[in-house]
Design a protein around this motif. Structure first.
Motif, PDB file in Angstrom:
ATOM      1  N   THR A 271       0.825  -1.206   0.000  1.00  0.00           N
ATOM      2  CA  THR A 271       0.000   0.000   0.000  1.00  0.00           C
ATOM      3  C   THR A 271       0.859   1.255   0.000  1.00  0.00           C
ATOM      4  OG1 THR A 271      -0.092  -0.053   2.413  1.00  0.00           O
ATOM      5  CG2 THR A 271      -1.857  -1.174   1.216  1.00  0.00           C
ATOM      6  N   ARG A 272       2.170   1.139   0.161  1.00  0.00           N
ATOM      7  CA  ARG A 272       3.057   2.302   0.168  1.00  0.00           C
ATOM      8  C   ARG A 272       3.731   2.488  -1.193  1.00  0.00           C
ATOM      9  NH1 ARG A 272       7.076   2.786   4.997  1.00  0.00           N
ATOM     10  NH2 ARG A 272       6.959   4.976   4.435  1.00  0.00           N
ATOM     11  N   GLY A 273       3.093   2.048  -2.263  1.00  0.00           N
ATOM     12  CA  GLY A 273       3.639   2.315  -3.592  1.00  0.00           C
ATOM     13  C   GLY A 273       4.833   1.473  -3.937  1.00  0.00           C
ATOM     14  N   HIS A 274       4.791   0.184  -3.594  1.00  0.00           N
ATOM     15  CA  HIS A 274       5.891  -0.731  -3.885  1.00  0.00           C
ATOM     16  C   HIS A 274       6.284  -0.620  -5.357  1.00  0.00           C
ATOM     17  CE1 HIS A 274       7.686  -3.810  -1.292  1.00  0.00           C
ATOM     18  NE2 HIS A 274       8.075  -4.411  -2.410  1.00  0.00           N
ATOM     19  N   GLY A 275       7.538  -0.408  -5.612  1.00  0.00           N
ATOM     20  CA  GLY A 275       8.038  -0.315  -6.971  1.00  0.00           C
ATOM     21  C   GLY A 275       8.087   1.082  -7.535  1.00  0.00           C
ATOM     22  N   ALA A 276       7.514   2.052  -6.825  1.00  0.00           N
ATOM     23  CA  ALA A 276       7.539   3.428  -7.320  1.00  0.00           C
ATOM     24  C   ALA A 276       8.924   4.032  -7.114  1.00  0.00           C
ATOM     25  CB  ALA A 276       6.507   4.270  -6.577  1.00  0.00           C
ATOM     26  N   PRO A 277       9.444   4.792  -8.091  1.00  0.00           N
ATOM     27  CA  PRO A 277      10.754   5.440  -7.921  1.00  0.00           C
ATOM     28  C   PRO A 277      10.738   6.447  -6.765  1.00  0.00           C
ATOM     29  CG  PRO A 277      10.058   5.453 -10.221  1.00  0.00           C
ATOM     30  CD  PRO A 277       8.866   5.035  -9.412  1.00  0.00           C
ATOM     31  N   THR A 311      12.472  -2.028  -2.475  1.00  0.00           N
ATOM     32  CA  THR A 311      13.625  -2.737  -3.039  1.00  0.00           C
ATOM     33  C   THR A 311      14.888  -2.423  -2.251  1.00  0.00           C
ATOM     34  OG1 THR A 311      14.227  -0.978  -4.614  1.00  0.00           O
ATOM     35  CG2 THR A 311      12.626  -2.631  -5.350  1.00  0.00           C
ATOM     36  N   ALA A 312      15.822  -3.383  -2.295  1.00  0.00           N
ATOM     37  CA  ALA A 312      17.120  -3.228  -1.642  1.00  0.00           C
ATOM     38  C   ALA A 312      18.200  -3.130  -2.697  1.00  0.00           C
ATOM     39  CB  ALA A 312      17.401  -4.406  -0.718  1.00  0.00           C
ATOM     40  N   THR A 313      18.956  -2.028  -2.666  1.00  0.00           N
ATOM     41  CA  THR A 313      20.077  -1.818  -3.577  1.00  0.00           C
ATOM     42  C   THR A 313      21.370  -1.902  -2.777  1.00  0.00           C
ATOM     43  OG1 THR A 313      18.767  -0.366  -5.004  1.00  0.00           O
ATOM     44  CG2 THR A 313      21.163  -0.207  -5.191  1.00  0.00           C
ATOM     45  N   LEU A 466      14.539  -7.377  10.315  1.00  0.00           N
ATOM     46  CA  LEU A 466      13.982  -6.019  10.408  1.00  0.00           C
ATOM     47  C   LEU A 466      14.029  -5.311   9.062  1.00  0.00           C
ATOM     48  CD1 LEU A 466      15.433  -4.842  13.838  1.00  0.00           C
ATOM     49  CD2 LEU A 466      13.015  -4.844  13.235  1.00  0.00           C
ATOM     50  N   PHE A 467      15.150  -5.447   8.369  1.00  0.00           N
ATOM     51  CA  PHE A 467      15.262  -4.815   7.049  1.00  0.00           C
ATOM     52  C   PHE A 467      14.227  -5.399   6.079  1.00  0.00           C
ATOM     53  CE2 PHE A 467      20.076  -4.286   7.974  1.00  0.00           C
ATOM     54  CZ  PHE A 467      19.811  -3.145   8.719  1.00  0.00           C
ATOM     55  N   ALA A 468      14.046  -6.712   6.123  1.00  0.00           N
ATOM     56  CA  ALA A 468      13.075  -7.351   5.227  1.00  0.00           C
ATOM     57  C   ALA A 468      11.660  -6.853   5.502  1.00  0.00           C
ATOM     58  CB  ALA A 468      13.147  -8.870   5.381  1.00  0.00           C
ATOM     59  N   GLU A 469      11.327  -6.649   6.765  1.00  0.00           N
ATOM     60  CA  GLU A 469       9.995  -6.133   7.107  1.00  0.00           C
ATOM     61  C   GLU A 469       9.792  -4.733   6.539  1.00  0.00           C
ATOM     62  OE1 GLU A 469       9.588  -6.410  11.332  1.00  0.00           O
ATOM     63  OE2 GLU A 469      10.020  -8.570  11.345  1.00  0.00           O
ATOM     64  N   LEU A 470      10.822  -3.900   6.638  1.00  0.00           N
ATOM     65  CA  LEU A 470      10.720  -2.554   6.083  1.00  0.00           C
ATOM     66  C   LEU A 470      10.528  -2.597   4.569  1.00  0.00           C
ATOM     67  CD1 LEU A 470      13.499  -0.797   8.161  1.00  0.00           C
ATOM     68  CD2 LEU A 470      11.074  -0.271   8.245  1.00  0.00           C
ATOM     69  N   LEU A 471      11.248  -3.482   3.906  1.00  0.00           N
ATOM     70  CA  LEU A 471      11.086  -3.621   2.459  1.00  0.00           C
ATOM     71  C   LEU A 471       9.665  -4.071   2.111  1.00  0.00           C
ATOM     72  CD1 LEU A 471      14.487  -5.370   1.681  1.00  0.00           C
ATOM     73  CD2 LEU A 471      13.837  -3.070   0.949  1.00  0.00           C
ATOM     74  N   ASP A 472       9.133  -5.009   2.852  1.00  0.00           N
ATOM     75  CA  ASP A 472       7.775  -5.491   2.595  1.00  0.00           C
ATOM     76  C   ASP A 472       6.732  -4.395   2.814  1.00  0.00           C
ATOM     77  OD1 ASP A 472       8.668  -7.985   1.895  1.00  0.00           O
ATOM     78  OD2 ASP A 472       8.331  -8.880   3.866  1.00  0.00           O
ATOM     79  N   GLU A 473       7.069  -3.437   3.698  1.00  0.00           N
ATOM     80  CA  GLU A 473       6.147  -2.323   3.953  1.00  0.00           C
ATOM     81  C   GLU A 473       6.275  -1.219   2.914  1.00  0.00           C
ATOM     82  OE1 GLU A 473       7.120  -1.110   7.872  1.00  0.00           O
ATOM     83  OE2 GLU A 473       6.332  -2.940   8.824  1.00  0.00           O
TER      84      GLU A 473
END
Length: 526
Positions: A271-277, A311-313, A466-473
């Protein structure tokens, strides 16, 4: 350098502890308690244990730099060559976990020579030693190169060169390869081994990643959470008999790696625009302005990146390639030297598209930064107060702020240290706290410089979860790292800067998601 058959004066030192205890000033619990050890001259020891088990404290004590009565309380007996360590300081050489704390002089040649000069090495011997030590660790720079221009990994090499040039009888290394690229890790380890082969010195090395040193040490000592020894013996025997138990206690045992988190959301599901630049660069050059100069020295150029929500870069590359400088530029803390680094409307929300022009309050919920040196961002007198700084600046209610802080204390394994001064924590604990200060504000983009150094396998696993949860959000993560397991666990994109990036434009972009998912599947398979 003395020949192998002539081990004087650098022949190995003997280490002995009998009921030795150390409690830091202001702490209730001892860092090390009733420690008993005998280490023979010339032994090569890998010192392991969970984060906060007292490993760094022991090495500092053996080097005679732990401090006097005002810094803590000692009990029992600790000896180097049958004398208290404070009386044998020239006998031991210590590379600290934080290389910044060991840089003394303005030029690298003078810095390496400093220890030799203090030991009274004849002047005619010092500079050949300096040149040899710098070559051994792979720091291929002029002797008059300024130490202020070195990257964190290069400072680690410099600190090791300074100690090797002293030719100590007891070589004490605290996470000597933590921030080094893979090739440099091998070079540094091999340089240490060559030095030991020639001198016969005793080695004690702290390293969470066991695989780096397991084939070159002949003994493993593991410290427990209570500050005592929980395993001690020949390397393979300890891991064969105790591997599973040690892994459960947080030791990095190659046969029992930590678990990777499962990424639960694909692009488009958040819901937070996953994939948006969120951030974009075009023909970006990054650099820093040296003292008394007006123009930046270019560290890396031709950078093309798109940082997307969820995403994680991972930014990788050799030491000195400009990775940390790029991270600070993406974080809005350095202006671009040339080209474009801009935020999307979704991230800026009407305050302008140049993050380096934003005020600190505007950055707070948009881009959070974890520096390579944790101490550079500590502001408060206790761990709890440090975690509260961000939520308070956001104007959160006391109840909401307290809830965030309590959760982070628990998940970062810092709950028992809530009232401790941040500067007295272990290196791994400082790193977790520095990450926690950013997590407390929940920014859309997290820029992290070596976020997992100094972690045992349990705390690494929790940080990565924790990082994975943030990415999922829907948050985005940009991480400078040499930690291959972190890349395998989280990376969607790997951006590699080349060596001498200032002269060689264009890094390389790798799509890491398929590789990550394949490796995660393999690890999960029976």
């Amino acid at each position: 350098m003395a020949a192998r058959g002539d081990r004087s004066p650098a022949a190995g030192a003997r280490v002995r502890a009998r009921g030795w205890t150390w409690r830091h000033a202001g702490r209730t619990d001892a860092a090390l308690s009733n420690l008993n050890l005998d280490i023979a001259p010339g032994e090569r020891v890998l010192l392991l244990g969970a984060s906060g088990a007292g490993k760094s404290t022991l090495l500092q004590a053996l080097a005679g730099v732990l401090g006097g009565d005002e810094e803590g309380e000692a009990g029992g007996e600790l000896l180097v060559d049958h004398r208290p360590p404070a009386q044998t300081r020239g006998r031991s050489g210590l590379v600290l976990q934080d290389p910044d704390s060991q840089v003394v002089l303005a030029r690298i040649g003078d810095d390496v020579a400093f220890g030799c000069e203090n030991l009274g090495v004849p002047r005619g011997e010092i500079w050949p030693r300096v040149t040899e030590a710098l070559r051994a660790v792979g720091l291929d720079l002029p002797l008059d190169h300024p130490t202020t221009s070195l990257s964190g990994g290069q400072k680690q090499k410099l600190a090791l060169a300074g100690v090797l040039a002293m030719r100590p009888g007891l070589l004490l290394l605290d996470e000597p390869t933590a921030n080094l690229d893979p090739d440099a890790v091998t070079d540094v380890r091999d340089a240490v081994v060559r030095s030991l082969d020639r001198s016969g010195a005793t080695l004690m090395v702290i390293e969470h990643r066991v695989a780096v040193w397991q084939d070159v040490v002949n003994r493993v000592i593991v410290l427990g959470d209570d500050g005592g020894v929980i395993a001690d013996g020949p390397t393979q025997a300890v891991f064969s008999a105790e591997g599973e138990r040690l892994a459960a206690a947080g030791v990095w045992v190659p046969a029992f790696p930590p678990r990777f988190p499962v990424r639960t959301r694909a692009i488009g599901e958040s819901t937070r625009g996953h994939g948006a630049p969120l951030l974009r660069t075009h023909d970006l050059a990054v650099g820093r302005v040296p003292f008394a100069r007006r123009e930046a020295e270019i560290a890396a150029s031709g950078i093309e990146l798109s940082i997307k929500a969820g995403t994680a870069t991972m930014i990788t590359g050799p030491n000195g390639a400009g990775k940390s400088t790029l991270a600070l530029t993406l974080a809005g803390l350095l202006a671009p030297a040339r080209g474009v680094a801009e935020a999307s409307a979704a991230l800026s929300n009407g305050i302008g598209d140049h993050p380096w022009r934003w005020r600190s309050a505007q950055l707070l919920t948009r881009i959070g930064t974890v520096f390579q040196d944790p101490e550079h961002q500590f502001l408060a007198a206790t761990v709890r107060e440090e975690l509260t700084v961000g939520p308070r600046a956001l104007g959160l209610s006391p109840a909401e702020s307290s809830g965030r802080v309590d959760e982070l204390l628990q998940r970062l394994r810092l709950e028992g240290l809530a009232d401790v001064n941040p500067f007295t924590l272990s290196g791994g604990q400082k790193r977790r706290l520095s990450v926690g200060t950013v997590l407390a504000t929940r920014p859309r983009v997290l820029v992290l410089d070596e976020p997992t150094f100094g972690q045992d396998s349990r705390t690494w696993e929790e940080l990565v979860a924790l990082f994975a949860e943030l990415l999922d959000e829907g948050s985005a993560i940009v991480a400078v790292t040499h930690d291959q397991p972190l890349i395998d666990a989280l990376a969607d994109v790997e951006y590699t800067l080349p060596a001498s990036a200032g002269a060689t434009p264009h890094g390389r972009v790798h799509s890491a998601a398929l590789r990550r998912d394949a490796r995660a599947h393999k690890r999960a398979s029976p």
